[in-house]
Design a protein around this motif. Structure first.
Motif: not given
Length: 273
Positions: A56-60, A62-63, A102-103, A112-114
């Motif tokens: 339930x968390x979709x992003x273009x 990774x975040x 993220x690292x 890119x990792x938000x």
């Protein structure tokens, strides 16, 4: 680094089929007692932190959610009984874990990792966790899925995060083994033949270690597009298998059906040397 971790290395990751949000209150759902007994019957270890990959968390791209203090409980569902909107799961955030995620992803080549410093826990995370770990005292971080990418992308995300297990981080993919809302019906007595065939293919593939087939499920699996018209509830599985390792042993830890086509099949993946 996740400097405050005390738990020893873990070898397991999990894929939990969270099904309907009513799992939070409906005692008639067979998956509810399974999750309520998770620590007693499935996994008695208490992890240092939990990383949830939720459908339930979709992003273009990774975040991760980077939260200091308690996570907000997101009620991201509509038209359900009022008591469900009053439920809270104020587990502490895991900002150090989020930074480590993220690292690791960046080091593995994900450009890119938000960081999301406001988002709390959606129901793909808090509904199963409130049953598995009701004390809400384990720090939790969420990682998004990318429906614009394929299953292999998500497997690679998992591979990049595999070392987190050594730091006592429990990695949980939360989705549904089948997820086609348009085919769901009120009956719990029968199962659609196509759903059963896909579910059986998935079980056989995982239990025999055919992870590459599962990474290419759209070509390999029967009725793949019917079982998952959109892939967001399946991709958390690929992260969990990737994080467990290419030779991981899969175990089916729960299986039940509701609503004619909704499988609650859940799996444990154990790293092998």
């Amino acid at each position: 680094m996740v400097s405050s971790l005390k738990m020893g290395a873990l070898k397991e990751t999990f894929y939990i089929s969270h099904g309907s949000p009513t799992l939070s209150i409906d005692d008639s759902l067979p998956a509810r007692p399974f999750l309520l007994s998770f620590r007693q019957k499935v996994y008695p270890e208490k992890p240092n932190c939990i990383l949830v990959i939720s459908a339930h968390w979709e992003t273009s791209e990774p975040a991760v959610n980077v939260i200091n203090g308690p996570n907000e409980t997101i009620h991201d569902f509509y038209g359900f009984p009022k008591p469900m909107y009053q439920l809270k799961y104020p587990a502490p955030g895991a900002p150090e874990l989020a930074k480590k995620v993220k690292t690791l992803l960046e080091e593995a080549g994900f450009k890119r990792v938000h960081e999301d410093k406001k988002r709390g826990l959606d129901h793909g995370a808090w509904v199963p966790l409130m049953l598995m770990y009701p004390e809400a005292d384990i720090p939790v971080c969420q990682l998004s899925v990318q429906t614009n990418m394929d299953a292999n992308h998500h497997y690679k995300v998992g591979r990049a995060l595999a070392s987190l297990k050594k730091e006592g981080v429990l990695i949980i993919g939360s989705g549904s083994a089948t997820h086609n809302l348009r085919t769901m019906q009120g009956t719990n007595d029968t199962v659609a033949s196509w759903a059963l065939e896909f579910d059986n293919w998935l079980k056989e593939s995982l239990l025999t270690g055919r992870y590459e087939d599962v990474n290419h499920y759209e070509e390999k699996a029967p009725f793949a597009k019917l079982a998952h018209p959109r892939p967001e509830h399946f991709y958390p599985l690929h992260v969990a298998t990737g994080a467990a390792g290419e030779n991981a042993k899969a175990d089916l830890i729960h299986h039940s059906w509701t609503n004619y086509t909704l499988s609650y099949a859940s799996y444990k993946f154990t790293e092998t040397s």
